[in-house]
Design a protein around this motif. Structure first.
Motif, PDB file in Angstrom:
ATOM      1  N   VAL A  68      51.915  41.267  42.037  1.00  0.00           N
ATOM      2  CA  VAL A  68      51.408  40.455  40.297  1.00  0.00           C
ATOM      3  C   VAL A  68      50.112  40.162  41.007  1.00  0.00           C
ATOM      4  O   VAL A  68      49.197  39.770  40.005  1.00  0.00           O
ATOM      5  CB  VAL A  68      52.341  39.636  39.771  1.00  0.00           C
ATOM      6  N   PRO A  69      50.120  39.045  41.713  1.00  0.00           N
ATOM      7  CA  PRO A  69      48.411  38.294  41.382  1.00  0.00           C
ATOM      8  C   PRO A  69      47.859  38.946  41.844  1.00  0.00           C
ATOM      9  O   PRO A  69      46.642  38.399  41.825  1.00  0.00           O
ATOM     10  CB  PRO A  69      49.244  36.934  42.580  1.00  0.00           C
ATOM     11  N   ILE A  70      48.350  39.735  43.606  1.00  0.00           N
ATOM     12  CA  ILE A  70      46.533  40.265  43.733  1.00  0.00           C
ATOM     13  C   ILE A  70      45.857  41.440  42.026  1.00  0.00           C
ATOM     14  O   ILE A  70      45.301  41.554  42.432  1.00  0.00           O
ATOM     15  CB  ILE A  70      47.400  41.768  44.795  1.00  0.00           C
ATOM     16  N   ALA A  71      47.122  42.276  41.838  1.00  0.00           N
ATOM     17  CA  ALA A  71      46.599  42.606  40.692  1.00  0.00           C
ATOM     18  C   ALA A  71      45.954  42.125  39.681  1.00  0.00           C
ATOM     19  O   ALA A  71      45.054  42.019  39.046  1.00  0.00           O
ATOM     20  CB  ALA A  71      47.927  43.066  39.824  1.00  0.00           C
ATOM     21  N   GLY A  72      45.816  40.350  39.552  1.00  0.00           N
ATOM     22  CA  GLY A  72      45.245  39.591  38.912  1.00  0.00           C
ATOM     23  C   GLY A  72      44.445  39.112  38.693  1.00  0.00           C
ATOM     24  O   GLY A  72      42.863  38.959  38.653  1.00  0.00           O
ATOM     25  N   ALA A  73      44.116  39.237  40.567  1.00  0.00           N
ATOM     26  CA  ALA A  73      42.731  38.765  40.932  1.00  0.00           C
ATOM     27  C   ALA A  73      42.107  39.661  40.599  1.00  0.00           C
ATOM     28  O   ALA A  73      40.549  39.454  40.714  1.00  0.00           O
ATOM     29  CB  ALA A  73      43.010  38.183  42.317  1.00  0.00           C
ATOM     30  N   VAL A  74      42.394  40.963  41.197  1.00  0.00           N
ATOM     31  CA  VAL A  74      41.338  42.591  41.126  1.00  0.00           C
ATOM     32  C   VAL A  74      40.720  42.349  39.100  1.00  0.00           C
ATOM     33  O   VAL A  74      40.095  42.408  39.177  1.00  0.00           O
ATOM     34  CB  VAL A  74      42.352  43.001  41.682  1.00  0.00           C
ATOM     35  N   LEU A  75      41.794  42.431  38.380  1.00  0.00           N
ATOM     36  CA  LEU A  75      41.323  42.401  36.347  1.00  0.00           C
ATOM     37  C   LEU A  75      40.619  41.779  36.343  1.00  0.00           C
ATOM     38  O   LEU A  75      39.379  41.852  36.237  1.00  0.00           O
ATOM     39  CB  LEU A  75      42.596  42.716  36.202  1.00  0.00           C
ATOM     40  N   LEU A  76      40.503  39.930  37.093  1.00  0.00           N
ATOM     41  CA  LEU A  76      39.899  38.729  36.649  1.00  0.00           C
ATOM     42  C   LEU A  76      38.460  39.500  37.586  1.00  0.00           C
ATOM     43  O   LEU A  76      37.663  39.203  36.729  1.00  0.00           O
ATOM     44  CB  LEU A  76      40.249  37.799  37.440  1.00  0.00           C
ATOM     45  N   LEU A  77      38.231  39.924  38.393  1.00  0.00           N
ATOM     46  CA  LEU A  77      37.438  40.161  39.383  1.00  0.00           C
ATOM     47  C   LEU A  77      36.252  41.404  39.020  1.00  0.00           C
ATOM     48  O   LEU A  77      35.169  40.515  38.841  1.00  0.00           O
ATOM     49  CB  LEU A  77      37.798  40.061  40.948  1.00  0.00           C
ATOM     50  N   LEU A  78      37.213  41.743  37.880  1.00  0.00           N
ATOM     51  CA  LEU A  78      36.245  42.756  37.354  1.00  0.00           C
ATOM     52  C   LEU A  78      35.737  42.822  36.290  1.00  0.00           C
ATOM     53  O   LEU A  78      34.608  43.068  35.855  1.00  0.00           O
ATOM     54  CB  LEU A  78      37.151  44.103  37.111  1.00  0.00           C
ATOM     55  N   ARG A  79      36.444  42.032  35.699  1.00  0.00           N
ATOM     56  CA  ARG A  79      36.019  41.640  34.637  1.00  0.00           C
ATOM     57  C   ARG A  79      34.681  40.367  34.082  1.00  0.00           C
ATOM     58  O   ARG A  79      34.090  40.652  33.090  1.00  0.00           O
ATOM     59  CB  ARG A  79      37.368  40.687  33.487  1.00  0.00           C
ATOM     60  N   ARG A  80      35.068  39.177  35.597  1.00  0.00           N
ATOM     61  CA  ARG A  80      33.817  38.386  35.961  1.00  0.00           C
ATOM     62  C   ARG A  80      32.825  39.856  35.724  1.00  0.00           C
ATOM     63  O   ARG A  80      31.870  39.312  35.472  1.00  0.00           O
ATOM     64  CB  ARG A  80      34.060  38.192  36.951  1.00  0.00           C
ATOM     65  N   ARG A  81      32.397  40.846  36.525  1.00  0.00           N
ATOM     66  CA  ARG A  81      31.093  41.644  36.852  1.00  0.00           C
ATOM     67  C   ARG A  81      30.861  42.054  35.354  1.00  0.00           C
ATOM     68  O   ARG A  81      29.720  42.019  35.652  1.00  0.00           O
ATOM     69  CB  ARG A  81      31.744  42.304  37.227  1.00  0.00           C
ATOM     70  N   GLN A  82      31.403  42.361  34.064  1.00  0.00           N
ATOM     71  CA  GLN A  82      31.098  42.225  32.945  1.00  0.00           C
ATOM     72  C   GLN A  82      30.771  40.529  32.433  1.00  0.00           C
ATOM     73  O   GLN A  82      29.315  41.667  31.235  1.00  0.00           O
ATOM     74  CB  GLN A  82      31.719  43.028  32.821  1.00  0.00           C
ATOM     75  N   ASP A  83      31.801  39.413  32.195  1.00  0.00           N
ATOM     76  CA  ASP A  83      31.677  38.986  31.908  1.00  0.00           C
ATOM     77  C   ASP A  83      31.793  37.483  32.629  1.00  0.00           C
ATOM     78  O   ASP A  83      32.642  37.412  32.826  1.00  0.00           O
ATOM     79  CB  ASP A  83      33.105  38.714  30.458  1.00  0.00           C
ATOM     80  N   ARG A  84      30.645  37.074  32.572  1.00  0.00           N
ATOM     81  CA  ARG A  84      29.923  36.198  33.533  1.00  0.00           C
ATOM     82  C   ARG A  84      31.280  34.520  33.294  1.00  0.00           C
ATOM     83  O   ARG A  84      30.698  33.005  33.655  1.00  0.00           O
ATOM     84  CB  ARG A  84      28.487  35.417  33.781  1.00  0.00           C
ATOM     85  N   SER A  85      31.485  34.997  31.757  1.00  0.00           N
ATOM     86  CA  SER A  85      32.104  33.835  31.547  1.00  0.00           C
ATOM     87  C   SER A  85      33.466  33.596  31.490  1.00  0.00           C
ATOM     88  O   SER A  85      34.640  32.472  31.930  1.00  0.00           O
ATOM     89  CB  SER A  85      32.444  33.332  29.620  1.00  0.00           C
ATOM     90  N   VAL A  86      34.169  34.065  32.422  1.00  0.00           N
ATOM     91  CA  VAL A  86      35.040  35.071  33.568  1.00  0.00           C
ATOM     92  C   VAL A  86      34.945  33.841  34.749  1.00  0.00           C
ATOM     93  O   VAL A  86      34.437  34.107  35.787  1.00  0.00           O
ATOM     94  CB  VAL A  86      35.446  35.835  34.046  1.00  0.00           C
ATOM     95  N   THR A  87      35.667  32.717  35.325  1.00  0.00           N
ATOM     96  CA  THR A  87      35.761  32.210  36.056  1.00  0.00           C
ATOM     97  C   THR A  87      35.939  32.117  37.523  1.00  0.00           C
ATOM     98  O   THR A  87      36.679  33.089  37.110  1.00  0.00           O
ATOM     99  CB  THR A  87      36.014  30.332  36.096  1.00  0.00           C
TER     100      THR A  87
END
Length: 277
Positions: A68-87
């Motif tokens: 679950v945390p690995i999936a969260g880390a991957v999804l957040l990093l993918l989202r960060r590539r499109q949205d730089r507001s994701v830290t």
């Protein structure tokens, strides 16, 4: 006019939801892992099924708590590539919880899996020559023959007492079920529920020299059967062995005599087929 509008910093997305979920999941996983481990000790002789179930259950708990945390880390990093507001706070926090889950749950799960693999390897081994050295009929006949010799060496008549054979199931070297055999002979001139006092019972004890004299030929019978002398633990004579015959006892008083023999775990017999379930 524009100067009067306050500057509002862009909204940042730290992935707090993923961090909280990962943080709550980890202690829940510890509890679940312990419950799975405790379920593996729910019954005697259930090691085969419990180790398999424990390995599977522990692996599932570990994969969920780390996945679950690995999936969260991957999804957040993918989202960060499109949205730089994701830290990076969310991905880093998730990775920390994933590492904690892998360390605290993965290591004990791997140990359980090793135990299961070792047990399966042991089950695949053939029985030893000793375990297959005697059938039930042969074991009972050999016990009766050695026991009869010991009783006669004691100066008694086998027919004057009560001779019985007992069996109990036992684990063989490859964890199949086998049978241990016990041969017991006893004779007494007093009832089993002897109402006499301790002093009266002690009066029936033979002198040490007489006991040694009567036990000497019995000791030779035990030695001929491959047994070695051992501390009697309250009996007049005790022998231990590393072969098919593992233990023997003999005792005598003015009013009673006892001889007992026990075998190692042998293949077949009444205990055969009783699986670890």
């Amino acid at each position: 006019m524009d100067d009067d509008i306050a500057w509002v910093p862009p909204k940042r997305h730290n992935g707090i939801g993923w961090i909280v979920a990962s943080g709550l999941l980890l202690p829940a996983g510890w509890v679940a892992w312990l419950l799975v481990a405790l379920a593996g000790y729910s019954g005697t002789g259930a090691s085969h099924q419990s180790l398999a179930a424990q390995t599977t259950g522990s692996a599932v708990v570990t994969l969920v708590c780390a996945g679950v945390p690995i999936a969260g880390a991957v999804l957040l990093l993918l989202r960060r590539r499109q949205d730089r507001s994701v830290t990076l706070v969310g991905p880093v926090g998730c990775i920390v919880f994933a590492v904690l889950a892998a360390g605290t749950l993965g290591y004990p799960t791997a140990r359980v899996a090793q135990s299961w693999a070792a047990e399966e390897h042991r089950r695949a081994q053939p029985l030893t020559a000793l375990e297959t050295s005697r059938t039930q009929a042969q074991a009972e006949a050999d016990l009766a023959e050695i026991g009869g010799r010991a009783v006669r060496a004691l100066g008694e008549d086998v027919r004057a007492g009560k001779a019985q054979v007992y069996t109990r199931d036992c684990p063989l070297s490859n964890l199949q079920r086998g049978t241990e055999y016990s041969w017991n002979w006893s004779v007494t001139s007093v009832p089993e529920d002897d109402p006499r006092s301790d002093a009266e019972r002690e009066a029936d004890e033979l002198p040490a020299a007489e006991v040694a004299r009567r036990m000497a030929p019995v000791r030779e019978v035990f030695r001929d059967a491959g047994l070695r002398d051992a501390d009697p633990y309250g009996w007049d004579l005790r022998g231990l062995g590393d072969g098919w015959l593992t233990e023997a006892y003999a005792g005598v008083t003015k009013v009673s005599g006892d001889v007992s023999l026990e075998t190692t775990c042998l293949a077949g017999g009444p205990g055969d087929g009783i699986d670890d379930e």
